[in-house]
Write a protein that holds these residues in place. Structure first.
Motif, PDB file in Angstrom:
ATOM      1  N   PHE A 268     -41.129  38.864  35.174  1.00 48.13           N
ATOM      2  CA  PHE A 268     -41.503  38.477  33.806  1.00 48.13           C
ATOM      3  C   PHE A 268     -40.705  37.252  33.378  1.00 48.13           C
ATOM      4  O   PHE A 268     -39.556  37.095  33.717  1.00 48.13           O
ATOM      5  N   SER A 269     -41.368  36.370  32.644  1.00 47.38           N
ATOM      6  CA  SER A 269     -40.686  35.227  32.051  1.00 47.38           C
ATOM      7  C   SER A 269     -41.371  34.911  30.732  1.00 47.38           C
ATOM      8  O   SER A 269     -42.474  35.406  30.455  1.00 47.38           O
ATOM      9  N   VAL A 270     -40.719  34.086  29.931  1.00 48.76           N
ATOM     10  CA  VAL A 270     -41.318  33.686  28.660  1.00 48.76           C
ATOM     11  C   VAL A 270     -42.675  33.035  28.903  1.00 48.76           C
ATOM     12  O   VAL A 270     -43.609  33.164  28.119  1.00 48.76           O
ATOM     13  N   ASN A 271     -42.775  32.336  30.028  1.00 51.52           N
ATOM     14  CA  ASN A 271     -44.034  31.660  30.370  1.00 51.52           C
ATOM     15  C   ASN A 271     -45.179  32.644  30.584  1.00 51.52           C
ATOM     16  O   ASN A 271     -46.355  32.275  30.513  1.00 51.52           O
ATOM     17  N   SER A 272     -44.835  33.916  30.856  1.00 51.82           N
ATOM     18  CA  SER A 272     -45.867  34.931  31.066  1.00 51.82           C
ATOM     19  C   SER A 272     -46.617  35.261  29.784  1.00 51.82           C
ATOM     20  O   SER A 272     -47.743  35.761  29.816  1.00 51.82           O
ATOM     21  N   ILE A 273     -45.979  35.013  28.647  1.00 55.22           N
ATOM     22  CA  ILE A 273     -46.639  35.212  27.353  1.00 55.22           C
ATOM     23  C   ILE A 273     -47.446  33.948  27.090  1.00 55.22           C
ATOM     24  O   ILE A 273     -46.929  32.955  26.594  1.00 55.22           O
TER      25      ILE A 273
END
Length: 232
Positions: A199-204
């Motif tokens: 998971f990463s912020v980019n996943s949102i």
């Protein structure tokens, strides 16, 4: 516009940046290998699944080349304003906003190409390595692979657009330092994984799309301001 982009390419000897990008890609590969070797056998092994592996690769690619884009913006735009060489360019019989647009398009296209190329090359190396060492046991279907390619493309486009955000901070006082600091802070936000490799912020998806839109808005704003504040 293509002629202006080619002119900027030749003027700044842009091909030299390919060497820097190659070194950056090699550094990413070595770092990924280090993670793969040192964490092997751990319960939260970063390369335990294709999803986590590709997110990790993409995170490193975006982090490195967003900062790389900050350096390019500093070189192509901020430094030329600071050294007053931009004033000379604005004496050419070419609209000012086209000159800046050519520079920004060059940065955007280069950043997109390098992130995408890094993602693809590292992905191929991952698949080849897994073929021999079998550290990822789950199967990879054609549909899943196509989904990953689509994610890579969207991620590369949004990262290339948000990489223009530091331009706003650099143009305030024509500061190279402010541009680079803004790039690093941007990377610290969008590439944060919260200790979870899957998971990463980019996943949102809303976050990178919103930041990409902001980057494009800043690029457009910088061209609008050419006739007033930036030349005063």
């Amino acid at each position: 516009m293509l002629k202006l982009i080619r002119l900027e390419w030749r003027k700044h000897r842009f091909a030299r940046n390919l060497t820097g990008a190659g070194i950056a890609m090699l550094s990413i590969l070595l770092f990924l290998i280090m993670i793969g070797v040192t964490d092997l056998g751990a319960e939260d092994y970063a390369f335990a699944s294709y999803e986590g592996s590709f997110i990790l690769i993409d995170t490193f690619a975006r982090a490195v080349f967003i900062i790389f884009a900050g350096a390019l913006i500093s070189k192509l735009i901020i430094s030329e304003y600071r050294d007053k060489t931009m004033n000379v360019m604005f004496t050419y019989p070419i609209k000012r906003h086209k000159i800046i647009a050519a520079k920004l398009m060059l940065v955007f296209l280069f950043t997109f190409a390098m992130i995408m190329l890094t993602d693809v090359v590292m992905g191929v190396i991952l698949l080849a390595s897994n073929h021999f060492y079998d550290f990822i046991t789950e199967p990879l279907s054609t549909a899943a692979l196509l989904k990953i390619v689509v994610k890579y493309t969207i991620s590369s486009v949004s990262a290339s657009a948000m990489a223009l955000i530091p331009l706003f901070f650099g143009m305030r006082k024509h500061s190279v330092t402010a541009t680079m600091v803004a790039s690093i802070l941007l990377v610290s936000v969008v590439c944060s994984s919260f200790n979870d490799p899957t998971f990463s912020v980019n996943s949102i998806i809303v976050i990178p799309l919103a930041l990409g839109a902001i980057g494009l808005w800043i690029a457009a704003l910088s061209m609008i301001r050419l006739e007033t504040k930036d030349m005063s």
